[in-house]
Design a protein around this motif. Structure first.
Motif, short mmCIF file in Angstrom:
data_model
loop_
_atom_site.label_atom_id
_atom_site.label_comp_id
_atom_site.label_asym_id
_atom_site.label_seq_id
_atom_site.Cartn_x
_atom_site.Cartn_y
_atom_site.Cartn_z
N CYS A 88 0.81 -1.22 0.00
CA CYS A 88 0.00 0.00 0.00
C CYS A 88 0.84 1.27 0.00
O CYS A 88 0.38 2.33 -0.41
CB CYS A 88 -0.96 -0.01 1.19
SG CYS A 88 -0.17 0.33 2.80
N GLY A 89 2.09 1.17 0.48
CA GLY A 89 2.96 2.34 0.49
C GLY A 89 2.68 3.32 1.62
O GLY A 89 3.38 4.32 1.76
N CYS A 91 1.28 2.16 5.02
CA CYS A 91 1.18 1.61 6.37
C CYS A 91 2.54 1.70 7.08
O CYS A 91 3.55 2.07 6.49
CB CYS A 91 0.69 0.16 6.32
SG CYS A 91 1.93 -1.00 5.72
N CYS A 94 5.29 -0.36 5.29
CA CYS A 94 5.72 0.23 4.01
C CYS A 94 6.57 1.47 4.24
O CYS A 94 7.59 1.67 3.57
CB CYS A 94 4.51 0.58 3.15
SG CYS A 94 3.72 -0.87 2.39
N CYS A 102 3.62 -5.47 4.47
CA CYS A 102 2.52 -4.50 4.33
C CYS A 102 1.27 -5.00 5.06
O CYS A 102 0.86 -6.15 4.92
CB CYS A 102 2.22 -4.29 2.85
SG CYS A 102 0.79 -3.22 2.57
ZN ZN Z 1 1.57 -1.15 3.38
#
Ligand code: ZN
Ligand code: ZN
Length: 333
Positions: A88-89, A91, A94, A102
């Motif tokens: 997801c970039g 959380c 991430c 993730c």
């Molecule tokens: Zn994530």
């Protein structure tokens, strides 16, 4: 990209049947990049999709060349690995560069999105990792499920051992088990042993530099046991062979539950059980160095180049054990 460019891709119909389509390349998903596949390795985990059938183009051990870039993606002409978690970039994991952890991981390239058993595939920029120029494609692809997964497991395992790992047994000498052997030697682990019921597979581990284990009965022999087969008896052996205070790296996968039997031995064992998934992108740079020292030897020991059009037969030979780690290439073989 012009409309004339066609993309031949493989499709798993179920029950081992592979079909092919050759269609003009379509639009790229917004924000994604397109690569021309150079190498896509077969993986034991593909067998599940081969049996069940797959909704997307399978193949998740991919190196390719960017032919259409996107914002945040490497430039056109760059050789890239495809990192499969579509994370997801946002959380906690991430943001800490631990994309394999993730919290919202729902998709993997080659599992939920089209993968690399094709001439072209598309991927989001976050999944494209540039490959150093000095590492050939058939070695670089080992940085994924073979070296990447193995190195991450060994690093996690070493964190449980105050003096690092000195004495390792690898149970199961399939591609990942042999990867663990190669990475352990590349990391300088002094004693690396291996075991497999298949003598030909065990001989490959010895060729890589491991010592063949002979006694799989006596308890408390190994500081760390990497269980890479997923087989119930091998898991039970790992539980017996590990030293007090040691660690079991539970890498092998199967459809059976992972059982911790409530035997006296299990009750009276003080050890770590470490499960790992894939690897964080933050480890990739260190893994290139491991590959530079031990990657070519592993490639020469286990890999076989094949053609995309032969994929069904290649899987048959892979399932029969004739091939250890076949891969498709679009170059001359
Ligand atoms: Zn994530
Ligand atoms: Zn794999």
């Amino acid at each position: 990209m012009t409309e004339q460019v066609t993309n031949t891709s493989a499709h798993f119909e179920g029950e081992g049947v592979v079909s092919f389509t050759a269609e003009p390349l379509g639009e790229i998903r917004p924000g994604w990049a397109r690569i021309k596949v150079d190498v896509c390795a077969l993986c034991g985990s593909d067998k599940r999709l081969l049996a069940s059938g797959a909704a997307v183009v399978p193949g998740h051990e991919v190196i390719g060349t960017v032919v259409q870039s996107a914002e945040g993606a490497p430039a056109e002409g760059t050789r890239v690995l495809v990192y499969i978690p579509v994370s997801c970039g946002e959380c906690k994991a991430c943001l800490d560069q631990q994309n394999n952890r993730c919290y919202n991981l729902e998709s993997l390239m080659g599992w939920q999105y089209d993968g690399g058993f094709a001439e072209y595939m598309d991927a989001p920029p976050q999944c494209l990792i540039p490959v150093p120029d000095d590492i050939p494609a058939d070695v670089a692809v080992l940085a994924l499920d073979t070296f990447g997964t193995a190195a991450h497991a060994l690093r996690l395992g070493s964190r449980t051992q105050p003096g690092g790992i000195q004495n390792l047994l690898v149970v199961g000498c399939g591609p990942l088990g042999l990867g663990v052997v190669a990475v352990a030697l590349a990391m300088g682990i002094p004693r690396v042993s291996a075991w497999d019921p298949n003598s030909a597979r065990l001989a490959l581990a010895e060729k890589l530099g491991a010592t063949a284990a002979t006694d799989m009965e006596t308890i408390n022999q190994y500081q760390v046991v990497a269980e890479v087969s997923g087989a119930g008896p091998a898991r039970a052996s790992a539980q017996n062979l590990v030293e007090p205070g040691g660690a079991i790296l539970a890498l092998g996968e199967s459809n059976d539950p992972y059982v911790m039997p409530a035997t006296p031995r299990w009750r009276r064992t003080d050890c770590f059980t470490v499960r790992s998934f894939y690897f964080p992108k933050s480890e990739v740079n260190d893994n290139w160095d491991l590959l530079r020292s031990h990657g070519a030897h592993l490639r020469d020991t286990i890999m076989t180049p094949t053609r995309l059009s032969d994929l069904e037969e290649t899987f048959t030979r892979f399932l029969d054990g004739e091939y250890v780690k076949p891969y498709i290439t679009h170059e001359e073989i």
